[in-house]
Design a protein around this motif. Structure first.
Motif, short mmCIF file in Angstrom:
data_model
loop_
_atom_site.label_atom_id
_atom_site.label_comp_id
_atom_site.label_asym_id
_atom_site.label_seq_id
_atom_site.Cartn_x
_atom_site.Cartn_y
_atom_site.Cartn_z
N TYR A 139 41.49 35.29 47.28
CA TYR A 139 42.30 35.08 46.08
C TYR A 139 43.55 35.95 46.10
O TYR A 139 44.44 35.81 45.27
N GLY A 169 47.44 49.15 46.61
CA GLY A 169 48.12 48.52 47.74
C GLY A 169 47.98 47.01 47.63
O GLY A 169 47.81 46.50 46.52
N GLY A 170 47.89 46.41 48.77
CA GLY A 170 47.25 46.67 50.03
C GLY A 170 46.07 47.65 49.89
O GLY A 170 45.57 47.85 48.81
N GLU A 171 45.67 48.18 50.99
CA GLU A 171 44.57 49.15 50.94
C GLU A 171 45.14 50.55 51.10
O GLU A 171 45.58 50.92 52.20
N THR A 196 42.64 52.70 43.51
CA THR A 196 41.90 51.44 43.66
C THR A 196 41.75 51.16 45.15
O THR A 196 42.73 51.22 45.89
N THR A 197 40.55 50.85 45.58
CA THR A 197 40.29 50.69 47.02
C THR A 197 39.28 49.57 47.25
O THR A 197 38.50 49.23 46.35
N SER A 252 36.61 47.49 44.74
CA SER A 252 36.45 46.05 44.61
C SER A 252 35.14 45.60 45.26
O SER A 252 34.83 46.04 46.38
N ASN A 273 35.32 46.46 40.63
CA ASN A 273 36.15 45.34 40.18
C ASN A 273 35.65 44.08 40.87
O ASN A 273 35.56 44.07 42.10
N MET A 288 44.31 35.66 38.95
CA MET A 288 45.69 35.41 38.51
C MET A 288 46.45 34.65 39.59
O MET A 288 46.22 34.86 40.79
N MET A 323 49.24 39.58 45.53
CA MET A 323 48.79 40.78 44.82
C MET A 323 48.93 42.02 45.71
O MET A 323 49.23 43.11 45.22
N1 SAM Z 1 42.76 47.07 48.46
C1 SAM Z 1 42.41 47.59 47.19
C2 SAM Z 1 41.25 46.81 46.61
O1 SAM Z 1 40.74 45.91 47.27
O2 SAM Z 1 40.82 47.13 45.50
C3 SAM Z 1 43.55 47.68 46.19
C4 SAM Z 1 44.48 46.53 46.08
S1 SAM Z 1 43.79 45.04 45.40
C5 SAM Z 1 45.22 44.02 45.37
C6 SAM Z 1 43.50 45.53 43.73
C7 SAM Z 1 42.67 44.61 42.88
O3 SAM Z 1 43.37 43.40 42.67
C8 SAM Z 1 41.35 44.23 43.48
O4 SAM Z 1 40.31 44.58 42.60
C9 SAM Z 1 41.42 42.73 43.64
O5 SAM Z 1 40.18 42.13 43.40
C10 SAM Z 1 42.43 42.35 42.59
N2 SAM Z 1 43.13 41.09 42.88
C11 SAM Z 1 43.80 40.75 43.98
N3 SAM Z 1 44.35 39.52 43.86
C12 SAM Z 1 44.03 39.08 42.63
C13 SAM Z 1 44.29 37.88 41.90
N4 SAM Z 1 45.03 36.89 42.42
N5 SAM Z 1 43.80 37.79 40.65
C14 SAM Z 1 43.06 38.80 40.11
N6 SAM Z 1 42.78 39.94 40.74
C15 SAM Z 1 43.25 40.08 41.99
#
Ligand code: SAM
Length: 335
Positions: A33, A72-74, A100-101, A124, A163, A195, A330
């Motif tokens: 996603y 990020g990213g990570e 957030t990781t 996540s 998350n 989203m 994202m």
């Molecule tokens: N790599 C880290 C991680 O996986 O948590 C941090 C970055 S990641 C983009 C941050 C959060 O955004 C994650 O919990 C992920 O599930 C959420 N995320 C990413 N794309 C998304 C989307 N299109 N809609 C909702 N949440 C999203």
């Protein structure tokens, strides 16, 4: 020269005291996603250096920001990330340094992060089934992430939150398992509605959408959920519930079904130094060009940030049935 204010207020009288800093757009996972399978990442020379990121953090903290989330990213795969986190942990005025990781590096790093001053951590986790976890993340290893979660628990962060993004027909049958996992470990969990950020072709976002209400119904079949009330200002957008079985809070972040823009106290900075004023709009200001201009000064950077408050949009509008307005993924936004 006029003296600079020490708070950031936008034109809707919202105080901005929370910044999410993306330290890299790269990731070791490719969650379905979040990213396309073949991603093109930003060239290294366009990414802010760790020193530049620290300078951005310093400017925001001097402007009254008390909470910074590294994302990020990570974030934990950025080279030498600890040499940024150490000084951030010591930055006077920064009350909450959080992260957030995806958890992949936490087994190795959780204790050090805690020691350097990271207070809270979001991890996540979308599935507890190894094969499915691999499918959803395209590269992830579930055992490694669970070991990372357990290392974070052992490191005693003030708060740990999982998350989860739930997609219809993919992992909605795991909602209760994920809640039970959080309850057993006495940590929080938040379910985030997907989203429409970035163009993906792996699934149809309108068909896979699971609303927070649907998830609450699923959880309510096993648990009586007691509301902790509506999100308050500065508390973040999650609406939290408890079950009566321990400290775990179960949160719902509902950018579609419950607009929370009136409470928005945050801005984001992308890994390239673009100050994004809203997750769901393109309004932005280039901080990198200020940082790299001859005669750079911290005051110049602060003035640029203050001026940017005048273009922070009132709210976002997401439409799952249309091509996303926001073509950045994202990972580029800094989730
Ligand atoms: N790599 C880290 C991680 O996986 O948590 C941090 C970055 S990641 C983009 C941050 C959060 O955004 C994650 O919990 C992920 O599930 C959420 N995320 C990413 N794309 C998304 C989307 N299109 N809609 C909702 N949440 C999203």
């Amino acid at each position: 020269m006029d003296s600079l204010p020490n708070v950031l207020i936008d034109r809707f009288q919202r105080r901005v005291d929370y910044v999410r800093l993306s330290v890299t757009d790269r990731c070791d996972f490719r969650c379905v996603y979040c990213m396309a399978e073949d991603m093109v990442f930003v060239g290294k020379q366009h990414i802010l250096t760790l020193e530049e990121i620290f300078e951005v953090a310093r400017a925001f903290v001097e402007l009254g920001v008390s909470k910074i989330r590294l994302t990020g990213g990570e974030p934990l795969i950025r080279n030498n990330i600890l040499s940024l986190i150490g000084p951030l942990g010591q930055l006077t005025g920064l009350e909450h340094l959080v992260l957030t990781t995806n958890g992949s590096q936490l087994q190795r790093l959780a204790g050090t992060l805690r020691h350097l001053g990271v207070k809270r951590i979001n991890i996540s986790l979308d599935s507890l089934q190894p094969r499915r976890f691999r499918q959803l993340t395209r590269h992830g290893n579930l055992d490694q992430v669970i070991a990372g979660i357990d290392a974070a628990i052992a490191a005693r962060f003030d708060h740990i939150r999982l998350n989860a993004v739930i997609l219809k027909g993919r992992n909605e049958d795991e909602v209760l398992d994920l809640v039970n996992f959080a309850l057993q470990r006495k940590i929080d969990i938040a379910f985030i509605e997907e989203m429409p950020l970035g163009l993906i072709d792996e699934h149809d976002r309108a068909l896979s959408f699971c609303s927070s209400e649907e998830l609450r119904d699923i959880i309510s079949r096993q648990y009586e959920l007691q509301s902790l009330g509506d999100p308050r200002e500065h508390d973040g957008p999650a609406r939290y519930f408890v079950t009566g079985d321990g400290p775990t809070r179960i949160g719902f972040i509902s950018p579609h079904s419950h607009n929370f823009c009136h409470l928005c106290n945050r801005v984001r900075v992308t890994a390239e130094g673009r100050l994004l004023l809203c997750l769901g709009n393109e309004h932005s200001v280039d901080l990198r060009s200020v940082l790299r201009a001859p005669g750079y000064s911290l005051d110049r950077l602060k003035r640029t940030i203050i001026e940017a408050m005048s273009i922070k949009p009132e709210r976002h509008h997401f439409n799952l049935n249309a091509t996303p307005d926001i073509v950045r993924f994202m990972n580029a936004t800094g989730g």
